[in-house]
Design a protein around this motif. Structure first.
Motif, short mmCIF file in Angstrom:
data_model
loop_
_atom_site.label_atom_id
_atom_site.label_comp_id
_atom_site.label_asym_id
_atom_site.label_seq_id
_atom_site.Cartn_x
_atom_site.Cartn_y
_atom_site.Cartn_z
N THR A 128 8.02 8.86 1.01
CA THR A 128 9.43 8.73 0.64
C THR A 128 10.31 8.72 1.88
OG1 THR A 128 8.98 9.89 -1.44
CG2 THR A 128 11.27 9.75 -0.74
N TRP A 129 9.96 9.55 2.85
CA TRP A 129 10.72 9.59 4.12
C TRP A 129 10.64 8.23 4.83
CZ3 TRP A 129 12.64 14.28 6.60
CH2 TRP A 129 13.19 14.06 7.86
N VAL A 130 9.43 7.66 4.92
CA VAL A 130 9.25 6.37 5.58
C VAL A 130 10.02 5.28 4.84
CG1 VAL A 130 7.55 4.58 6.16
CG2 VAL A 130 7.03 7.00 6.59
N ALA A 131 9.95 5.28 3.52
CA ALA A 131 10.67 4.28 2.74
C ALA A 131 12.18 4.41 2.95
CB ALA A 131 10.33 4.43 1.26
N TRP A 132 12.67 5.63 3.04
CA TRP A 132 14.10 5.86 3.28
C TRP A 132 14.54 5.25 4.61
CZ3 TRP A 132 18.13 8.26 0.63
CH2 TRP A 132 19.26 8.55 1.38
N VAL A 133 13.74 5.47 5.65
CA VAL A 133 14.09 4.93 6.97
C VAL A 133 14.08 3.41 6.95
CG1 VAL A 133 13.33 4.78 9.38
CG2 VAL A 133 13.30 6.98 8.19
N PHE A 134 13.09 2.81 6.31
CA PHE A 134 13.00 1.35 6.27
C PHE A 134 14.15 0.72 5.48
CE2 PHE A 134 8.12 1.27 6.94
CZ PHE A 134 8.32 1.39 8.30
N VAL A 135 14.61 1.42 4.44
CA VAL A 135 15.65 0.84 3.59
C VAL A 135 17.05 1.10 4.13
CG1 VAL A 135 16.73 1.00 1.30
CG2 VAL A 135 14.25 0.92 1.51
N ARG A 136 17.28 2.30 4.65
CA ARG A 136 18.65 2.70 4.98
C ARG A 136 19.04 2.46 6.43
NH1 ARG A 136 21.00 5.71 0.91
NH2 ARG A 136 20.15 4.87 -1.04
N TYR A 137 18.10 2.12 7.30
CA TYR A 137 18.44 1.95 8.71
C TYR A 137 17.92 0.62 9.23
CZ TYR A 137 19.21 6.99 8.39
OH TYR A 137 19.65 8.23 8.00
N SER A 138 18.67 0.06 10.17
CA SER A 138 18.25 -1.15 10.87
C SER A 138 17.92 -0.79 12.31
CB SER A 138 19.36 -2.21 10.83
OG SER A 138 19.62 -2.62 9.49
N PHE A 139 16.77 -1.21 12.79
CA PHE A 139 16.35 -0.90 14.15
C PHE A 139 15.39 -1.99 14.61
CE2 PHE A 139 13.79 1.37 11.07
CZ PHE A 139 12.50 1.04 11.42
N PRO A 140 15.27 -2.17 15.90
CA PRO A 140 14.37 -3.22 16.42
C PRO A 140 12.93 -2.98 15.98
CG PRO A 140 15.83 -2.42 18.14
CD PRO A 140 16.01 -1.49 16.98
N GLY A 141 12.29 -4.04 15.50
CA GLY A 141 10.90 -3.95 15.08
C GLY A 141 10.70 -3.41 13.69
N ARG A 142 11.77 -3.31 12.90
CA ARG A 142 11.62 -2.73 11.55
C ARG A 142 10.68 -3.57 10.69
NH1 ARG A 142 16.57 -2.49 7.35
NH2 ARG A 142 16.21 -4.74 7.51
#
Length: 278
Positions: free
Chosen positions: A81-95
Protein backbone atom coordinates in the motif's frame (compact mmCIF):
# COMPACT_ATOMS: atom_id res chain seq x y z
CA UNK A 1 -56.19 -2.44 -26.98
CA UNK A 2 -53.18 -0.71 -25.45
CA UNK A 3 -50.01 -0.81 -27.52
CA UNK A 4 -47.58 -3.53 -26.63
CA UNK A 5 -44.58 -2.24 -24.75
CA UNK A 6 -41.34 -3.68 -26.01
CA UNK A 7 -38.75 -4.40 -23.39
CA UNK A 8 -35.30 -3.06 -24.13
CA UNK A 9 -33.03 -5.73 -25.48
CA UNK A 10 -30.23 -6.59 -23.13
CA UNK A 11 -26.71 -6.59 -24.42
CA UNK A 12 -25.65 -9.34 -22.01
CA UNK A 13 -27.55 -12.63 -21.48
CA UNK A 14 -30.04 -12.93 -18.66
CA UNK A 15 -29.44 -14.29 -15.19
CA UNK A 16 -30.41 -17.86 -16.03
CA UNK A 17 -28.02 -18.28 -18.95
CA UNK A 18 -25.26 -16.30 -17.23
CA UNK A 19 -25.51 -18.35 -14.04
CA UNK A 20 -25.62 -21.59 -15.97
CA UNK A 21 -22.45 -20.80 -17.92
CA UNK A 22 -20.76 -19.59 -14.71
CA UNK A 23 -21.56 -22.75 -12.75
CA UNK A 24 -20.57 -24.99 -15.66
CA UNK A 25 -17.22 -23.27 -16.15
CA UNK A 26 -16.53 -23.04 -12.39
CA UNK A 27 -17.29 -26.71 -11.96
CA UNK A 28 -15.19 -27.76 -14.96
CA UNK A 29 -12.12 -25.69 -14.10
CA UNK A 30 -12.19 -25.51 -10.29
CA UNK A 31 -14.64 -27.81 -8.53
CA UNK A 32 -14.02 -31.07 -10.42
CA UNK A 33 -10.19 -30.98 -10.00
CA UNK A 34 -10.58 -30.13 -6.30
CA UNK A 35 -13.13 -32.89 -5.87
CA UNK A 36 -10.61 -35.27 -7.45
CA UNK A 37 -8.12 -34.41 -4.70
CA UNK A 38 -10.55 -35.35 -1.94
CA UNK A 39 -11.76 -38.41 -3.87
CA UNK A 40 -8.21 -39.74 -4.11
CA UNK A 41 -7.60 -39.09 -0.41
CA UNK A 42 -10.86 -40.79 0.56
CA UNK A 43 -9.29 -44.15 -0.21
CA UNK A 44 -7.48 -43.88 3.12
CA UNK A 45 -10.71 -43.55 5.07
CA UNK A 46 -11.38 -40.94 7.74
CA UNK A 47 -9.07 -42.65 10.20
CA UNK A 48 -6.22 -42.79 7.72
CA UNK A 49 -6.66 -39.15 6.69
CA UNK A 50 -6.75 -38.03 10.31
CA UNK A 51 -3.63 -40.06 11.06
CA UNK A 52 -1.74 -38.29 8.27
CA UNK A 53 -3.05 -34.87 9.31
CA UNK A 54 -1.88 -35.37 12.88
CA UNK A 55 1.64 -36.56 12.04
CA UNK A 56 4.17 -34.21 13.72
CA UNK A 57 6.01 -33.69 10.44
CA UNK A 58 2.81 -32.78 8.58
CA UNK A 59 1.63 -30.44 11.34
CA UNK A 60 5.01 -28.70 11.41
CA UNK A 61 4.97 -28.26 7.63
CA UNK A 62 1.42 -26.86 7.67
CA UNK A 63 2.22 -24.45 10.50
CA UNK A 64 5.30 -23.24 8.66
CA UNK A 65 3.56 -22.80 5.31
CA UNK A 66 0.53 -20.98 6.68
CA UNK A 67 2.44 -18.99 9.29
CA UNK A 68 5.05 -17.66 6.87
CA UNK A 69 2.42 -17.00 4.18
CA UNK A 70 0.33 -15.01 6.67
CA UNK A 71 3.33 -13.01 7.90
CA UNK A 72 4.52 -12.23 4.36
CA UNK A 73 1.03 -11.25 3.20
CA UNK A 74 0.53 -8.97 6.21
CA UNK A 75 3.88 -7.28 5.58
CA UNK A 76 3.11 -6.91 1.88
CA UNK A 77 -0.27 -5.40 2.68
CA UNK A 78 1.41 -2.54 4.53
CA UNK A 79 4.43 -2.03 2.28
CA UNK A 80 2.52 -2.69 -0.93
CA UNK A 81 0.00 0.00 0.00
CA UNK A 82 2.89 2.35 0.78
CA UNK A 83 4.52 1.65 -2.61
CA UNK A 84 1.22 2.14 -4.44
CA UNK A 85 0.69 5.44 -2.62
CA UNK A 86 4.09 6.75 -3.74
CA UNK A 87 3.54 5.69 -7.35
CA UNK A 88 0.09 7.29 -7.52
CA UNK A 89 0.51 10.47 -5.50
CA UNK A 90 4.03 11.59 -6.45
CA UNK A 91 5.90 12.32 -9.66
CA UNK A 92 9.63 11.65 -9.73
CA UNK A 93 12.27 10.70 -12.30
CA UNK A 94 12.13 7.03 -13.23
CA UNK A 95 8.66 6.43 -11.79
CA UNK A 96 7.49 4.46 -14.83
CA UNK A 97 10.62 2.31 -14.71
CA UNK A 98 10.13 1.48 -11.03
CA UNK A 99 6.42 0.91 -11.62
CA UNK A 100 7.21 -1.62 -14.35
CA UNK A 101 9.74 -3.38 -12.09
CA UNK A 102 6.97 -4.28 -9.65
CA UNK A 103 5.71 -6.91 -12.09
CA UNK A 104 9.09 -8.64 -12.51
CA UNK A 105 8.38 -11.31 -9.85
CA UNK A 106 5.47 -12.41 -12.07
CA UNK A 107 7.79 -12.96 -15.03
CA UNK A 108 10.80 -14.40 -13.21
CA UNK A 109 10.81 -18.20 -12.81
CA UNK A 110 10.36 -18.97 -9.12
CA UNK A 111 13.34 -21.31 -9.02
CA UNK A 112 15.59 -18.53 -10.34
CA UNK A 113 14.19 -16.20 -7.67
CA UNK A 114 14.97 -18.78 -4.99
CA UNK A 115 18.55 -19.23 -6.16
CA UNK A 116 19.09 -15.47 -6.33
CA UNK A 117 17.69 -14.90 -2.84
CA UNK A 118 19.80 -17.72 -1.42
CA UNK A 119 22.94 -16.28 -2.99
CA UNK A 120 22.03 -12.86 -1.64
CA UNK A 121 21.10 -13.81 1.93
CA UNK A 122 23.38 -16.83 2.43
CA UNK A 123 26.30 -16.73 4.80
CA UNK A 124 28.65 -15.60 2.03
CA UNK A 125 26.09 -13.49 0.18
CA UNK A 126 26.16 -9.74 -0.35
CA UNK A 127 23.63 -9.16 2.43
CA UNK A 128 23.98 -12.31 4.50
CA UNK A 129 27.67 -11.78 5.23
CA UNK A 130 26.73 -8.58 7.09
CA UNK A 131 23.61 -9.91 8.82
CA UNK A 132 24.95 -13.18 10.24
CA UNK A 133 27.68 -11.52 12.39
CA UNK A 134 24.84 -9.52 13.93
CA UNK A 135 23.03 -12.74 14.85
CA UNK A 136 20.42 -12.42 12.07
CA UNK A 137 20.44 -15.55 9.93
CA UNK A 138 18.10 -15.42 6.94
CA UNK A 139 18.93 -18.30 4.61
CA UNK A 140 17.82 -21.78 5.73
CA UNK A 141 15.47 -20.37 8.37
CA UNK A 142 11.74 -19.51 8.47
CA UNK A 143 12.77 -15.88 8.05
CA UNK A 144 14.23 -16.76 4.66
CA UNK A 145 10.88 -18.27 3.66
CA UNK A 146 9.13 -15.04 4.62
CA UNK A 147 11.63 -13.05 2.54
CA UNK A 148 10.96 -15.26 -0.50
CA UNK A 149 7.18 -14.95 -0.07
CA UNK A 150 7.44 -11.18 0.30
CA UNK A 151 9.31 -11.09 -3.00
CA UNK A 152 6.69 -13.07 -4.93
CA UNK A 153 3.65 -11.55 -3.20
CA UNK A 154 4.36 -7.80 -3.34
CA UNK A 155 2.96 -7.23 -6.87
CA UNK A 156 -0.45 -8.59 -5.87
CA UNK A 157 -1.01 -5.87 -3.27
CA UNK A 158 0.46 -3.04 -5.34
CA UNK A 159 -1.60 -3.84 -8.45
CA UNK A 160 -4.83 -4.18 -6.45
CA UNK A 161 -4.44 -1.02 -4.35
CA UNK A 162 -2.94 1.21 -7.06
CA UNK A 163 -6.09 1.74 -9.21
CA UNK A 164 -8.23 2.30 -6.11
CA UNK A 165 -5.85 5.02 -4.97
CA UNK A 166 -5.84 6.57 -8.44
CA UNK A 167 -9.64 6.87 -8.38
CA UNK A 168 -9.90 8.06 -4.77
CA UNK A 169 -11.33 11.54 -4.25
CA UNK A 170 -8.55 13.78 -3.02
CA UNK A 171 -11.15 16.41 -2.14
CA UNK A 172 -12.06 14.35 0.93
CA UNK A 173 -8.47 14.47 2.14
CA UNK A 174 -8.32 18.22 1.51
CA UNK A 175 -11.62 18.70 3.34
CA UNK A 176 -10.30 16.70 6.28
CA UNK A 177 -7.20 18.86 6.47
CA UNK A 178 -9.31 22.03 6.16
CA UNK A 179 -11.46 20.94 9.11
CA UNK A 180 -8.35 20.68 11.27
CA UNK A 181 -7.61 16.96 11.14
CA UNK A 182 -4.00 15.91 11.49
CA UNK A 183 -2.22 13.78 8.90
CA UNK A 184 -2.64 10.69 11.05
CA UNK A 185 -6.36 11.33 11.49
CA UNK A 186 -6.78 11.89 7.76
CA UNK A 187 -5.00 8.63 6.98
CA UNK A 188 -6.84 6.52 9.57
CA UNK A 189 -10.32 8.02 9.11
CA UNK A 190 -10.43 9.01 5.44
CA UNK A 191 -7.80 7.18 3.40
CA UNK A 192 -7.61 3.76 5.05
CA UNK A 193 -11.40 3.11 5.15
CA UNK A 194 -11.45 3.68 1.40
CA UNK A 195 -8.56 1.30 0.82
CA UNK A 196 -9.52 -1.49 3.23
CA UNK A 197 -11.41 -3.65 0.68
CA UNK A 198 -8.56 -3.42 -1.83
CA UNK A 199 -5.94 -4.06 0.86
CA UNK A 200 -7.78 -7.17 2.04
CA UNK A 201 -8.08 -8.43 -1.53
CA UNK A 202 -4.34 -7.94 -2.01
CA UNK A 203 -3.71 -9.73 1.29
CA UNK A 204 -5.87 -12.68 0.23
CA UNK A 205 -4.10 -13.01 -3.13
CA UNK A 206 -0.62 -12.72 -1.60
CA UNK A 207 -1.55 -15.22 1.13
CA UNK A 208 -2.96 -17.73 -1.36
CA UNK A 209 0.16 -17.43 -3.51
CA UNK A 210 2.41 -17.82 -0.48
CA UNK A 211 0.73 -20.97 0.83
CA UNK A 212 1.29 -22.85 -2.42
CA UNK A 213 4.65 -21.32 -3.33
CA UNK A 214 7.35 -23.90 -4.00
CA UNK A 215 10.14 -22.90 -6.38
CA UNK A 216 11.37 -19.73 -4.67
CA UNK A 217 11.17 -21.29 -1.19
CA UNK A 218 12.89 -24.66 -1.37
CA UNK A 219 16.29 -23.14 -2.15
CA UNK A 220 16.33 -20.63 0.70
CA UNK A 221 14.44 -22.75 3.25
CA UNK A 222 16.97 -25.53 3.77
CA UNK A 223 14.12 -28.09 3.89
CA UNK A 224 14.86 -29.51 7.34
CA UNK A 225 11.97 -31.72 8.53
CA UNK A 226 10.00 -30.21 11.42
CA UNK A 227 11.94 -26.94 11.05
CA UNK A 228 12.07 -25.45 7.55
CA UNK A 229 10.14 -27.98 5.48
CA UNK A 230 7.07 -26.48 3.77
CA UNK A 231 3.89 -28.41 3.04
CA UNK A 232 4.21 -28.27 -0.80
CA UNK A 233 7.64 -29.90 -0.52
CA UNK A 234 6.24 -32.60 1.74
CA UNK A 235 3.55 -33.29 -0.86
CA UNK A 236 6.24 -33.60 -3.53
CA UNK A 237 8.17 -36.04 -1.34
CA UNK A 238 5.08 -38.20 -0.87
CA UNK A 239 4.49 -38.19 -4.64
CA UNK A 240 8.08 -39.30 -5.28
CA UNK A 241 7.46 -42.14 -2.83
CA UNK A 242 4.33 -43.08 -4.85
CA UNK A 243 2.19 -42.34 -1.81
CA UNK A 244 -0.48 -40.59 -3.85
CA UNK A 245 -3.20 -40.94 -1.24
CA UNK A 246 -0.98 -39.43 1.44
CA UNK A 247 0.01 -36.56 -0.84
CA UNK A 248 -3.62 -35.77 -1.65
CA UNK A 249 -4.52 -35.98 2.03
CA UNK A 250 -1.97 -33.25 2.84
CA UNK A 251 -3.18 -31.26 -0.18
CA UNK A 252 -6.74 -31.59 1.11
CA UNK A 253 -5.69 -30.19 4.48
CA UNK A 254 -4.07 -27.23 2.72
CA UNK A 255 -7.21 -26.63 0.66
CA UNK A 256 -9.49 -26.71 3.69
CA UNK A 257 -7.30 -24.39 5.76
CA UNK A 258 -6.88 -22.00 2.82
CA UNK A 259 -10.63 -21.96 2.22
CA UNK A 260 -11.31 -21.09 5.87
CA UNK A 261 -8.78 -18.24 5.88
CA UNK A 262 -9.98 -16.82 2.56
CA UNK A 263 -13.61 -17.11 3.67
CA UNK A 264 -12.82 -15.14 6.82
CA UNK A 265 -10.99 -12.48 4.78
CA UNK A 266 -13.88 -12.18 2.32
CA UNK A 267 -16.39 -11.96 5.18
CA UNK A 268 -14.35 -9.20 6.80
CA UNK A 269 -14.15 -7.40 3.47
CA UNK A 270 -17.94 -7.59 2.99
CA UNK A 271 -18.51 -6.34 6.55
CA UNK A 272 -16.20 -3.36 6.01
CA UNK A 273 -17.99 -2.51 2.75
CA UNK A 274 -21.41 -2.61 4.45
CA UNK A 275 -20.08 -0.48 7.27
CA UNK A 276 -18.67 2.05 4.81
CA UNK A 277 -21.96 2.45 2.97
CA UNK A 278 -23.96 3.32 6.10
Amino acid sequence: MPPRVRRPRRVLPGFGLGMGVTLFWLGLIVLIPLAGVFLKASGLGLAGIWQIWTEPRVLAALRLSFGTAFAAAAFNTVMGTWVAWVFVRYSFPGRRVFDAMIDLPFALPTAVAGIALTALYGGQGWVGQWLEPLGLKVAYTPLGIVVALVFVGLPFVVRIVQPVLAEAERELEEASATLGASRLQTITRVVVPTLWPAMLTGFALAFARGVGEYGSVIFIAGNLPNRTEIAPLLITIRLEEFDYAGATAIAGAMLLLSFVVLLLVNSLQAWLQRRGTR
